[in-house]
Design an enzyme around this catalytic site. Structure first.
Site, PDB file in Angstrom:
ATOM      1  CD  GLU A 317       7.824   4.630   2.950  1.00 40.40           C
ATOM      2  OE1 GLU A 317       7.937   5.832   3.220  1.00 40.40           O
ATOM      3  OE2 GLU A 317       8.105   4.168   1.825  1.00 40.40           O
ATOM      4  CG  HIS A 341       1.696   8.964   1.775  1.00 43.79           C
ATOM      5  ND1 HIS A 341       1.463   9.091   0.424  1.00 43.79           N
ATOM      6  CD2 HIS A 341       2.982   8.547   1.883  1.00 43.79           C
ATOM      7  CE1 HIS A 341       2.548   8.766  -0.254  1.00 43.79           C
ATOM      8  NE2 HIS A 341       3.496   8.431   0.615  1.00 43.79           N
ATOM      9  CD  GLU A 342       4.841   8.653   5.037  1.00 44.44           C
ATOM     10  OE1 GLU A 342       5.316   7.571   4.633  1.00 44.44           O
ATOM     11  OE2 GLU A 342       4.937   9.706   4.393  1.00 44.44           O
ATOM     12  CG  HIS A 345       4.416   3.923   2.130  1.00 39.37           C
ATOM     13  ND1 HIS A 345       4.607   3.522   0.831  1.00 39.37           N
ATOM     14  CD2 HIS A 345       4.670   5.256   2.158  1.00 39.37           C
ATOM     15  CE1 HIS A 345       4.967   4.590   0.098  1.00 39.37           C
ATOM     16  NE2 HIS A 345       5.002   5.653   0.880  1.00 39.37           N
ATOM     17  CD  GLU A 364       6.339   6.906  -2.129  1.00 41.89           C
ATOM     18  OE1 GLU A 364       5.238   7.304  -1.698  1.00 41.89           O
ATOM     19  OE2 GLU A 364       7.289   6.589  -1.367  1.00 41.89           O
ATOM     20  CG  ASP A 419      18.524  11.534  -2.442  1.00 40.40           C
ATOM     21  OD1 ASP A 419      17.560  10.786  -2.205  1.00 40.40           O
ATOM     22  OD2 ASP A 419      19.621  11.467  -1.848  1.00 40.40           O
ATOM     23  CE1 TYR A 427       5.052  10.318  -2.618  1.00 36.90           C
ATOM     24  CE2 TYR A 427       6.658  10.534  -4.358  1.00 36.90           C
ATOM     25  CZ  TYR A 427       6.361  10.363  -3.026  1.00 36.90           C
ATOM     26  OH  TYR A 427       7.355  10.235  -2.108  1.00 36.90           O
TER      27      TYR A 427
END
Ligand code: BES
Ligand code: ZN
Length: 648
Positions: A317, A341-342, A345, A364, A419, A427
């Site tokens: 995003e 979704h992006e 954001h 998220e 990560d 989410y």
């Protein structure tokens, strides 16, 4: 469950004489004077932290001493050099001192070469003393600068070819095959591998940049891209709104622009541009509809950048310019939830930002909830229900493998690499929580709340506890009969799903269940299933719902009836290939190979490599990985080598 919030002053740090005051918020602190002792402290800090309570608002993934200094603005002046895979130049930082302690400024770096640091306050530039601390595998290397009272400093530096947040692509790895390509991916803690800065989501900055590239390439950033920019090898950018460091982004390539609407457009390589603009033509409508419910879009333009297939995420995003994988250009708009979704954001994440990576669910979870709502506004009820049900299934299947500690929304990431801990929990559990709130107080009321939440915290970075304090004085106070703080805390701090958590229902999927079960029970012919209206959603649900083991005959029957090994939709292909691997279905393995060597999206790679390993195919997995990894992003290499070579 109660979260105990108390101040932690790490014994290890105190023991070596590194100060720890009531205000101290740095997990591992180094000083210019006592660098060696501090290095030692940093190493033992991780172990010591394990036993302490989490401190809300502390960013355990940054070395920056944000309690002493805040960087306000960064001016970049950088050359992009494809020959030696390095970005080099200067970052000029405007710094606010928050106290008069005169402590050194601590910045985050990772694999950066720092050549000089100069103070720019006076009439003459003054060389400043600086010092690199000890490298930590997850956090990188702290850079300590003796500011000598300077408030504007210029750091001359260059990046390493293996910078974790930068991928350098050869022409062969692009769609056009003629020009190289570069892109950055800063979330979560990789901005420090291409800019020395306070790399924390709670440190918001404005930035400007001059970027020099080969003359025939275009540079774009998460800033004010002008669609009319001509390629000339030198580009200027401004990001006048305060953004967290993980939203700084740059891409350079043979890019062209096509408008999709008044405020929306696509940047892509020429051969991809038309298809992308067609696939994502609903972006402008998404923007307009989202504004109606959640308040004005505050970032000026909203454009998409289509990356080459090695992009390790579906989307990112980056403000004003979301970075998008080409693997969602399916031809039928079936995967456009990624764009919703992006875009979402721009409210949840970029406007109201998680203060640390523990609070990621605020980004998220809210975004996933908004995504579903946008999908409903644009594509209607059936699609909305399917998207939600698929999210729920993803959550369930993740939770089957995750330890309890990773099922907690406000996850303890101390000593961990963000990560490596990535899952659907922030989410989908986050989104389900908001869905419950919507159901409890009614949609209109909940929308009003969200809108005022975005207004209230606009351009701020907030913690889970800030959120809780806010709902206590708003929602919970307003609906005391329906909502309780306990329930909020259960959702946020307990693993698993509450027994009476909502379960999204989809009539379309009930139909798929009927057919799948009928076939498995021998009562339904595959050829007799009406698949004419199925989209990738039904296919994915159909395949993901298959039992753990299928016989070779069953696999062959599915493949024969639906040609699944050749599925062109990447989500469908992925679901099928998971079955191929789990059931050792030989005719599908060539496709496993071609899929893994042509796509770098980690959401697809990680489960497939893991399944190969768990199904006695570790050697094959390593062979494919070693062939493919030159084309993968550093992040995909890191995450998947940890699966395939755990001992290293
Ligand atoms: N911001 C994330 C990607 C991310 C999260 C990068 C955490 C690094 C650390 C992005 O918005 C995202 O969620 N992408 C998903 C989209 C999907 C859920 C629709 C992806 O890439 O798959
Ligand atoms: Zn996201």
């Amino acid at each position: 469950m109660q979260l105990t919030l108390r101040h932690t002053c790490l014994a290890a740090l105190v023991a070596v004489g590194v100060g720890c005051t009531e205000k101290d918020q740095t997990p591992a602190t180094v000083t210019v004077e006592d660098n060696q002792a501090a290095e030692q402290a940093a190493t033992t800090a991780t172990a010591a932290m394990e036993e302490k309570a989490i401190e809300s608002g502390v960013d355990y993934h940054s070395y920056a001493n944000m309690q002493d200094y805040r960087v306000q603005h960064i001016a970049l002046d950088l050359d992009v050099n494809f020959d030696n895979k390095s970005i080099s130049g200067t970052a000029t930082l405007d710094i606010d001192a928050l106290n008069d302690s005169g402590k050194p400024l601590l910045l985050d770096t990772r694999a950066l070469s720092i050549n000089a640091v100069d103070g720019l306050d006076g009439p003459q530039t003054a060389a400043l003393k600086f010092n690199m601390g000890k490298k930590d595998d997850h956090l990188g290397t702290p850079l300590s600068i003796d500011l000598a009272g300077q408030k504007k400093i210029r750091i001359s530096y260059s990046t390493a070819p293996e910078a974790s947040g930068v991928q350098w692509l050869t022409p062969e790895q692009t769609a056009g095959k003629k020009h190289p390509f570069l892109f950055t991916q800063a979330q979560a803690i990789h901005a420090r591998s291409f800019v020395p800065l306070q790399d924390s989501p709670k440190a918001r900055i404005t930035y400007s940049a001059t970027i020099r590239t080969p003359k025939d390439l275009l540079a774009v950033m998460s800033a004010n891209n002008d669609p009319k920019t001509e390629k000339d090898g030198e580009y200027q950018f401004e990001m006048p709104q305060k953004v967290p460091s993980y939203l700084i982004a740059l891409a350079v390539g043979d890019l062209e622009f096509k408008a999709m609407g008044e405020r929306t457009g696509v940047y892509a390589e020429p051969s991809v541009l038309e298809a992308a603009a067609k696939e994502f033509e609903d972006t402008e409508a998404m923007l307009i509809e989202t504004e109606k419910v959640y308040g004005p879009y505050r970032w000026d333009r909203y454009d998409l950048l289509i990356l080459p297939p090695s992009f390790p995420f579906g989307g990112m995003e980056n403000p004003r310019l979301s970075f998008i994988t080409p693997t969602v250009i399916a031809g039928d708009k079936s995967l456009t939830a990624l764009i919703a979704h992006e875009l979402a954001h721009s409210w949840s994440g970029n406007l109201v930002t998680n203060a640390s990576w523990r609070d990621l669910w605020l980004n998220e979870g809210f975004t996933t909830y908004l995504t579903n709502r946008i999908m409903q506004l644009i594509y209607g009820d059936d699609r909305y229900r399917m998207e939600m049900a698929l999210g729920y299934e993803d959550l369930k299947s993740d939770m089957a493998d995750l330890p309890d500690s990773a099922e907690i929304m406000a996850i303890d990431l101390r000593g961990k690499d963000p990560d490596a801990v990535f899952s659907n929990v922030p989410y989908e559990k986050g989104s389900l929580f908001l869905y419950e709130l919507e159901n409890t107080i009614g949609r209109d009321n909940f929308d009003k709340f969200l809108r005022s939440y975005f207004d209230h915290f606009a351009f701020q970075s907030i913690t889970t506890e800030d959120f809780l304090a806010y709902v206590e004085s708003t929602l919970i106070a307003q609906y005391p009969d329906k909502l309780s703080k306990e329930r909020f805390e259960q959702w946020i701090f307990q693993p698993g799903l509450l027994a009476d958590a909502p379960k999204p229902q989809s009539p379309a999927f009930d139909n798929v269940d009927k057919h799948r079960n009928g076939w498995l029970e021998g009562k339904q012919e595959l050829a007799a299933i009406d698949i004419s209206k199925w989209t990738s959603h039904e296919w994915k649900y159909f395949l993901n719902g298959m039992p753990e083991t299928l016989s070779q005959e069953q696999m062959a029957a599915l493949d024969g009836a639906f040609n699944l090994t050749q599925a062109g939709n990447n989500e469908v292909a992925h679901s099928w290939l998971m079955l191929v691997v789990k059931n050792d279905y030989q005719p599908g393995f060539e496709r496993v190979h071609s899929f893994l060597t042509s796509i770098g999206r980690n959401k697809f790679l990680r489960p497939l490599y893991r399944a190969l390993k768990e199904n006695g195919k570790l050697e094959l997995a390593r062979e494919i990985f070693n062939e493919a990894k030159v084309g993968y992003h550093p992040l995909s290499v890191k995450v998947n080598s940890a699966i395939l070579y755990p001992e290293q």
